[in-house]
Design an enzyme around this catalytic site. Structure first.
Site, PDB file in Angstrom:
ATOM      1  N   ASP A  28       4.986  15.986  11.967  1.00  0.00           N
ATOM      2  CA  ASP A  28       5.283  15.480  10.770  1.00  0.00           C
ATOM      3  C   ASP A  28       4.195  15.569   9.888  1.00  0.00           C
ATOM      4  O   ASP A  28       3.667  14.867   9.098  1.00  0.00           O
ATOM      5  CB  ASP A  28       5.887  14.194  10.592  1.00  0.00           C
ATOM      6  CG  ASP A  28       6.475  13.743   9.288  1.00  0.00           C
ATOM      7  OD1 ASP A  28       6.983  14.866   8.652  1.00  0.00           O
ATOM      8  OD2 ASP A  28       6.460  12.438   9.034  1.00  0.00           O
ATOM      9  N   VAL A  58       5.327   2.538   0.593  1.00  0.00           N
ATOM     10  CA  VAL A  58       6.504   2.485   1.255  1.00  0.00           C
ATOM     11  C   VAL A  58       7.159   3.834   1.918  1.00  0.00           C
ATOM     12  O   VAL A  58       7.037   4.786   1.318  1.00  0.00           O
ATOM     13  CB  VAL A  58       7.567   2.077   0.110  1.00  0.00           C
ATOM     14  CG1 VAL A  58       8.984   1.709   0.889  1.00  0.00           C
ATOM     15  CG2 VAL A  58       7.150   0.802  -0.715  1.00  0.00           C
ATOM     16  N   LEU A  84       0.924  -1.470  -0.042  1.00  0.00           N
ATOM     17  CA  LEU A  84      -0.264  -0.154  -0.115  1.00  0.00           C
ATOM     18  C   LEU A  84       0.684   1.204   0.104  1.00  0.00           C
ATOM     19  O   LEU A  84       0.469   2.297  -0.543  1.00  0.00           O
ATOM     20  CB  LEU A  84      -0.842   0.096   1.213  1.00  0.00           C
ATOM     21  CG  LEU A  84      -2.071  -1.092   1.310  1.00  0.00           C
ATOM     22  CD1 LEU A  84      -2.219  -1.137   2.676  1.00  0.00           C
ATOM     23  CD2 LEU A  84      -2.894  -0.961   0.241  1.00  0.00           C
TER      24      LEU A  84
HETATM   25  N1  LIG Z   1      -3.227   2.671   7.265  1.00  0.00           N
HETATM   26  C1  LIG Z   1      -3.130   2.967   6.038  1.00  0.00           C
HETATM   27  N2  LIG Z   1      -3.764   2.396   4.785  1.00  0.00           N
HETATM   28  C2  LIG Z   1      -3.554   2.331   3.610  1.00  0.00           C
HETATM   29  N3  LIG Z   1      -2.125   2.744   3.313  1.00  0.00           N
HETATM   30  C3  LIG Z   1      -1.369   3.455   4.246  1.00  0.00           C
HETATM   31  C4  LIG Z   1      -1.831   3.115   5.587  1.00  0.00           C
HETATM   32  N4  LIG Z   1      -0.673   3.741   6.404  1.00  0.00           N
HETATM   33  C5  LIG Z   1       0.341   4.200   5.472  1.00  0.00           C
HETATM   34  N5  LIG Z   1       0.010   3.823   4.224  1.00  0.00           N
HETATM   35  C6  LIG Z   1       0.664   4.223   3.040  1.00  0.00           C
HETATM   36  O1  LIG Z   1       2.154   3.749   3.254  1.00  0.00           O
HETATM   37  C7  LIG Z   1       2.957   5.084   3.073  1.00  0.00           C
HETATM   38  C8  LIG Z   1       4.069   4.698   4.248  1.00  0.00           C
HETATM   39  O2  LIG Z   1       3.472   4.920   5.422  1.00  0.00           O
HETATM   40  P1  LIG Z   1       3.988   5.685   6.742  1.00  0.00           P
HETATM   41  O3  LIG Z   1       3.858   7.047   6.165  1.00  0.00           O
HETATM   42  O4  LIG Z   1       3.197   5.444   7.853  1.00  0.00           O
HETATM   43  O5  LIG Z   1       5.506   5.287   6.684  1.00  0.00           O
HETATM   44  P2  LIG Z   1       6.672   5.602   7.021  1.00  0.00           P
HETATM   45  O6  LIG Z   1       7.866   5.042   7.084  1.00  0.00           O
HETATM   46  O7  LIG Z   1       6.943   6.445   8.370  1.00  0.00           O
HETATM   47  O8  LIG Z   1       6.854   6.984   5.948  1.00  0.00           O
HETATM   48  P3  LIG Z   1       7.578   8.303   5.743  1.00  0.00           P
HETATM   49  O9  LIG Z   1       8.593   8.156   4.815  1.00  0.00           O
HETATM   50  O10 LIG Z   1       6.466   9.296   5.169  1.00  0.00           O
HETATM   51  O11 LIG Z   1       7.980   8.910   7.256  1.00  0.00           O
HETATM   52  C9  LIG Z   1       1.861   6.235   3.207  1.00  0.00           C
HETATM   53  O12 LIG Z   1       2.477   7.279   2.527  1.00  0.00           O
HETATM   54  C10 LIG Z   1       0.801   5.635   2.517  1.00  0.00           C
HETATM   55  O13 LIG Z   1       0.718   5.665   1.213  1.00  0.00           O
END
Ligand SMILES: Nc1ncnc2c1ncn2[C@@H]1O[C@H](COP(=O)(O)OP(=O)(O)OP(=O)(O)O)[C@@H](O)[C@H]1O
Length: 347
Positions: free
Chosen positions: A139, A25, A23
């Site tokens: 953030d 990364v 979904l």
């Molecule tokens: N609950 C969810 N349902 C569907 N897609 C999701 C969900 N949570 C995250 N995603 C997808 O996954 C991506 C990465 O998630 P998230 O932002 O939580 O990860 P991160 O590793 O902390 O990212 P970042 O690089 O933004 O800090 C998001 O941009 C979104 O596209």
């Protein structure tokens, strides 16, 4: 009562089937689709390496996740996967995409100022809830605002607590001397508590501005690249409401943005003040003035990655602790290294 996460230790595969569809990364891990075995319900699964920072992220997100505008975490597993200790975070699956993608994809009906106010009410109520729990998100940016589903009734929710921080609720203590001076500061006059919270309000101001015109403040929308002058303009608080896209926007909306984007965080409104602002309290009575937002977002879509990058850099510069608690180990922290490099800061 605080919601405390209970880490499950049985193998997640006993309870969920982990799908192959990715979904999203992120820097900290990937998010894949999964299904609960007993009823077939779909969830999103974030996989993180089990390190203290990841635990903090999960604990704070879980604690806050009962709010209607915060992505809900259902359960968390601590399992070993391929010999690596991991956390598996089962969240509600957000199937409606990112905030601005949706506005950009609108075809017939114009996006209106009332809709913008509705969206800002959702975002600000999530921030107010977090700040009430003494959590700063730090953030808040467009990629972390997702819709539940593709329908018109979809709900917008905040996610990704990777930079969130618990603020101690004791008396305000002076900020330690940072080893570099971030934007906007008079750091010595600020408590870190107030400072951390104020960056969420700044984010709200930026999002409100983009919702109302389709491009971010601090650069003019004439197809010009944002950098390198943008950083200077952010520091100086230079932005305006000039151009046909702003002509019909209400004074109340502009007033709210000014309060969120005050250069000096000590002068910036608190989220509780913002929640009492008439543009937010009367969000359902705001005029349905059609806005240029969709058109501008479409015209400027090639510049969107730059907008994201600039917002990320500005937020990184506001997270004081990550900058001043630097040690040799940080050299191995690729995220910080990348951020420091991209914002032009070296020790
Ligand atoms: N609950 C969810 N349902 C569907 N897609 C999701 C969900 N949570 C995250 N995603 C997808 O996954 C991506 C990465 O998630 P998230 O932002 O939580 O990860 P991160 O590793 O902390 O990212 P970042 O690089 O933004 O800090 C998001 O941009 C979104 O596209």
């Amino acid at each position: 009562m605080n919601m405390v996460v209970k880490f499950k230790t049985n193998p997640i595969k006993e309870d969920y089937i982990i799908g192959s569809q990715v979904l999203g990364v992120g820097i900290n891990g990937k998010v894949v689709e999964c299904r609960r075995i007993n009823d077939g319900e779909k969830f999103a699964l974030k996989v993180l390496r089990d390190v203290p920072k990841a635990r903090r992220e999960v604990e704070l997100h879980y604690e806050a996740s009962r709010h209607p505008h915060i992505v809900r975490i259902f359960e968390v597993y601590e399992n070993t996967y391929n010999n690596v200790e991991c956390l598996f975070v089962v969240m509600e699956c957000m199937e409606g995409g990112e905030l601005f993608t949706r506005i950009q994809e609108r075809s017939n009906d114009a996006f209106t100022e009332r809709e913008a106010a509705n969206i800002m009410y959702s975002i600000c109520s999530a921030i107010a809830y977090l700040h009430g729990l003494n959590i700063a998100h730090r953030d808040i940016k467009p990629e972390n605002l997702l819709y539940t589903d593709p329908s018109n009734h979809a709900i917008l929710k905040l996610t990704d607590f990777g930079f969130s921080k618990r603020l101690d609720d004791g008396t305000e203590k002076p900020l330690e001397t940072p080893c570099y001076t971030p934007y906007y500061v008079a750091p010595e006059v600020l408590s870190s508590k107030k400072y951390d919270k104020s960056c969420d309000v700044w984010s709200a101001g930026i999002i409100a501005y983009i919702l109302l015109c389709g491009y971010p403040p601090f650069y003019s929308h004439h197809g010009l690249p944002i950098s390198p002058g943008m950083k200077k303009r952010i520091r100086a608080g230079q932005y305006n409401f000039v151009g046909p896209e702003w002509d019909r926007v209400s004074e109340a909306a502009k007033d709210l943005i000014r309060k969120c984007l005050k250069t000096d965080p000590a002068e910036r409104s608190s989220i509780n003040d913002i929640m009492c602002h008439k543009w937010i309290t009367h969000y359902n009575k705001i005029p349905e003035t059609p806005l240029e937002t969709t058109k501008v977002l479409q015209e400027q879509r090639l510049q969107w990655p730059e907008v994201q990058e600039e917002m990320e850099k500005a937020l990184a510069s506001m997270r004081v602790d990550e900058v001043h608690i630097k040690s040799l180990n940080d050299a191995k922290n690729t995220l910080l290294a990348k951020r420091m490099k991209s914002s032009g800061h070296t020790k």
